[in-house]
Design an enzyme around this catalytic site. Sequence first.
Site, PDB file in Angstrom:
ATOM      1  N   HIS A  67     -16.413   2.831   7.847  1.00 46.25           N
ATOM      2  CA  HIS A  67     -14.770   2.757   7.876  1.00 46.25           C
ATOM      3  C   HIS A  67     -14.381   3.901   8.352  1.00 46.25           C
ATOM      4  CE1 HIS A  67     -10.820   1.342   6.106  1.00 46.25           C
ATOM      5  NE2 HIS A  67     -10.544   2.792   6.357  1.00 46.25           N
ATOM      6  N   ARG A 121      -9.809  16.224   6.464  1.00 41.75           N
ATOM      7  CA  ARG A 121     -10.524  16.392   5.311  1.00 41.75           C
ATOM      8  C   ARG A 121     -11.911  16.867   5.785  1.00 41.75           C
ATOM      9  NH1 ARG A 121      -9.517  10.712   2.288  1.00 41.75           N
ATOM     10  NH2 ARG A 121      -7.645  10.438   3.461  1.00 41.75           N
ATOM     11  N   HIS A 155     -12.558   3.004  -0.059  1.00 42.73           N
ATOM     12  CA  HIS A 155     -12.436   1.968   0.932  1.00 42.73           C
ATOM     13  C   HIS A 155     -13.238   0.809   0.475  1.00 42.73           C
ATOM     14  CE1 HIS A 155     -12.012   5.721   3.843  1.00 42.73           C
ATOM     15  NE2 HIS A 155     -10.569   5.328   3.594  1.00 42.73           N
ATOM     16  N   GLU A 169      -7.762  -5.055   4.880  1.00 46.42           N
ATOM     17  CA  GLU A 169      -7.657  -4.910   3.547  1.00 46.42           C
ATOM     18  C   GLU A 169      -6.815  -5.648   2.756  1.00 46.42           C
ATOM     19  OE1 GLU A 169      -7.770  -0.850   4.983  1.00 46.42           O
ATOM     20  OE2 GLU A 169      -8.623  -0.190   3.253  1.00 46.42           O
ATOM     21  N   ASN A 196       1.000  -1.015  -0.030  1.00 49.08           N
ATOM     22  CA  ASN A 196      -0.194  -0.095  -0.030  1.00 49.08           C
ATOM     23  C   ASN A 196       0.921   1.336   0.012  1.00 49.08           C
ATOM     24  OD1 ASN A 196      -1.707   2.117   0.515  1.00 49.08           O
ATOM     25  ND2 ASN A 196      -2.755   1.105   2.279  1.00 49.08           N
ATOM     26  N   ARG A 201      -2.712  -1.942  -3.480  1.00 47.18           N
ATOM     27  CA  ARG A 201      -3.873  -1.183  -3.271  1.00 47.18           C
ATOM     28  C   ARG A 201      -3.706  -0.071  -4.117  1.00 47.18           C
ATOM     29  NH1 ARG A 201      -5.163   3.445   1.250  1.00 47.18           N
ATOM     30  NH2 ARG A 201      -7.608   3.527   0.748  1.00 47.18           N
TER      31      ARG A 201
HETATM   32  N1  LIG Z   1      -7.167   3.910  20.631  1.00 49.16           N
HETATM   33  C1  LIG Z   1      -7.663   4.768  19.410  1.00 49.16           C
HETATM   34  N2  LIG Z   1      -8.620   5.630  19.952  1.00 49.16           N
HETATM   35  C2  LIG Z   1      -9.021   6.714  19.033  1.00 49.16           C
HETATM   36  N3  LIG Z   1      -8.499   6.751  17.749  1.00 49.16           N
HETATM   37  C3  LIG Z   1      -7.399   5.787  17.407  1.00 49.16           C
HETATM   38  C4  LIG Z   1      -6.842   5.017  18.365  1.00 49.16           C
HETATM   39  N4  LIG Z   1      -6.026   4.266  17.774  1.00 49.16           N
HETATM   40  C5  LIG Z   1      -5.974   4.638  16.433  1.00 49.16           C
HETATM   41  N5  LIG Z   1      -6.791   5.701  16.381  1.00 49.16           N
HETATM   42  C6  LIG Z   1      -7.011   6.710  15.033  1.00 49.16           C
HETATM   43  O1  LIG Z   1      -7.003   5.687  13.835  1.00 49.16           O
HETATM   44  C7  LIG Z   1      -6.507   6.655  12.925  1.00 49.16           C
HETATM   45  C8  LIG Z   1      -5.843   5.897  11.869  1.00 49.16           C
HETATM   46  O2  LIG Z   1      -6.824   5.059  11.336  1.00 49.16           O
HETATM   47  P1  LIG Z   1      -6.103   4.085  10.164  1.00 49.16           P
HETATM   48  O3  LIG Z   1      -7.504   2.982   9.899  1.00 49.16           O
HETATM   49  O4  LIG Z   1      -5.004   3.014  10.482  1.00 49.16           O
HETATM   50  O5  LIG Z   1      -6.048   4.897   8.928  1.00 49.16           O
HETATM   51  P2  LIG Z   1      -5.250   4.912   7.564  1.00 49.16           P
HETATM   52  O6  LIG Z   1      -5.215   3.648   7.145  1.00 49.16           O
HETATM   53  O7  LIG Z   1      -6.063   5.884   6.692  1.00 49.16           O
HETATM   54  O8  LIG Z   1      -4.023   5.418   7.751  1.00 49.16           O
HETATM   55  C9  LIG Z   1      -5.489   7.541  13.492  1.00 49.16           C
HETATM   56  O9  LIG Z   1      -5.538   8.965  13.049  1.00 49.16           O
HETATM   57  C10 LIG Z   1      -6.159   7.609  15.029  1.00 49.16           C
HETATM   58  O10 LIG Z   1      -6.816   8.887  15.136  1.00 49.16           O
HETATM   59  C1  LIG Z   2      -9.599   6.521  -0.035  1.00 46.04           C
HETATM   60  C2  LIG Z   2      -9.087   7.113   1.402  1.00 46.04           C
HETATM   61  O1  LIG Z   2      -9.444   8.133   1.968  1.00 46.04           O
HETATM   62  O2  LIG Z   2      -7.881   6.346   1.923  1.00 46.04           O
HETATM   63  P1  LIG Z   2      -7.074   6.511   3.238  1.00 46.04           P
HETATM   64  O3  LIG Z   2      -8.181   6.433   4.270  1.00 46.04           O
HETATM   65  O4  LIG Z   2      -6.176   5.392   3.337  1.00 46.04           O
HETATM   66  O5  LIG Z   2      -6.555   8.116   2.905  1.00 46.04           O
HETATM   67 MG   LIG Z   3      -6.578   2.843   5.641  1.00 50.44          MG
END
Ligand SMILES: Nc1ncnc2c1ncn2[C@@H]1O[C@H](COP(=O)(O)OP(=O)(O)O)[C@@H](O)[C@H]1O
Ligand SMILES: CC(=O)OP(=O)(O)O
Ligand SMILES: [Mg+2]
Length: 403
Positions: free
Chosen positions: A208, A241, A180, A385, A7, A91
Amino acid sequence: MNILVINAGSSSLKYQLYEISTETVLAKGRVERIGMDSSILTHEVDGQPEVKEVSEILDHTTAIKKVLDMLTHRKVGVLSNITDIKGVGHRVVHGGESFSESVLIDQQVKLEIRKLFDLAPLHNPAHMMGIAAVEANLPDVPQTVVFDTAFHQTMPKMTYMYAIPKVLYRKHKIRKYGFHGTSHDYVSKRAAEFLGRPLRELKLISCHIGNGASCTAIMDGKSFDTSMGMTPLEGLMMGTRSGDLDPAVVPFTINKEDLTLNEVNSMLNKHSGLLAVSGISSDMREVVEAMNEGDANAKLAFDMYAYRIRKYIGAYAAAMNGLDAIIFTAGVGENSDVLRKAICEQLTFFGVQLDEARNSVRSPEPRRITTDESKVEVLVVPTNEELLIARDTYTIVKELQRN
Ligand SMILES: Nc1ncnc2c1ncn2[C@@H]1O[C@H](COP(=O)(O)OP(=O)(O)O)[C@@H](O)[C@H]1O
Ligand SMILES: CC(=O)OP(=O)(O)O
Ligand SMILES: [Mg+2]
């Protein structure tokens, strides 16, 4: 068979190596700060402490090379040779209207992904760098792409068209695509298994909620509507965002603040959401912490964030004329019991009865957080994923070997 899942982001690259016949993760990790000084590679093998390596990694090709070195490393590696990798799955966020399923990468596929750079400027160019980097390091290994948009290609026209002149759709394919999808697809199937009911009979809303966040209405096992749009900016409020806003805000701001289009785009994508409203962070953990200490801006940010999710749940229950279960997944959805509580407490009208003790349990397994009497079930289903990408890649590589 070993399958590597990638990814690639603009300055980061996450990887997982699967032994796919047993669906075991042999190793996983990430490279951060690609192109900056002191890039960090974090590598993890099940049951072993994380290995961190700081070096200068100037581009994605070097990043992949470092990952392959780690995977074959004398001490922390899990493969004797990189030729043990039989397929690589990527991805890709935007597949436009061209792809409703995962595909083997060829020149045509690469061309299509490039054509979509405009529609996913934060994501698609980075994915292409990842694909080129793997090609440079593993030229003979088949590569596949799994699109975030593919699952949503079942949306009916009524939900994906914007009410603007048709010529814009004809000329530029301006419409809702949704993202997603790999996650919404995975968690909806897991939820049906957990509930012991056929997916086709269920009306589901999957939320999600990660850095990027989206809700999807799933009926008949298919995406019916989703909150993200032509780009991953529409819909819910996210880490950085804005999500939904009156489109007139854009020309108005350009005028009043003397900004360029690019600056406004960047403001809405990178400097809005939780970060802007709280003035503290895009990370939900830090926002909740500040809220608990009495910070009014953090409280407003949290309330707006939860309210938007609730509003979409209400809208999608009406859109499907029914609702069996709500699913929470991704970083925030899986981990923030405070957020889930704030959302579910205001859904009693739908027959949601939250069980606070169940809500506070942490587990990597799917679980129910409502009472046994609750009319609508609320589940937490950890997403995966990478596993779906590995499975799709395996299917495509097997097919390739057969021919
Ligand atoms: N214990 C928690 N409580 C609240 N939010 C959390 C916790 N652990 C992680 N996060 C949130 O999860 C977000 C990341 O989610 P994730 O699904 O890994 O995102 P991405 O794949 O887009 O990087 C972080 O920005 C954080 O705010
Ligand atoms: C599509 C998208 O928002 O992906 P990510 O949550 O990984 O930034
Ligand atoms: Mg993600």
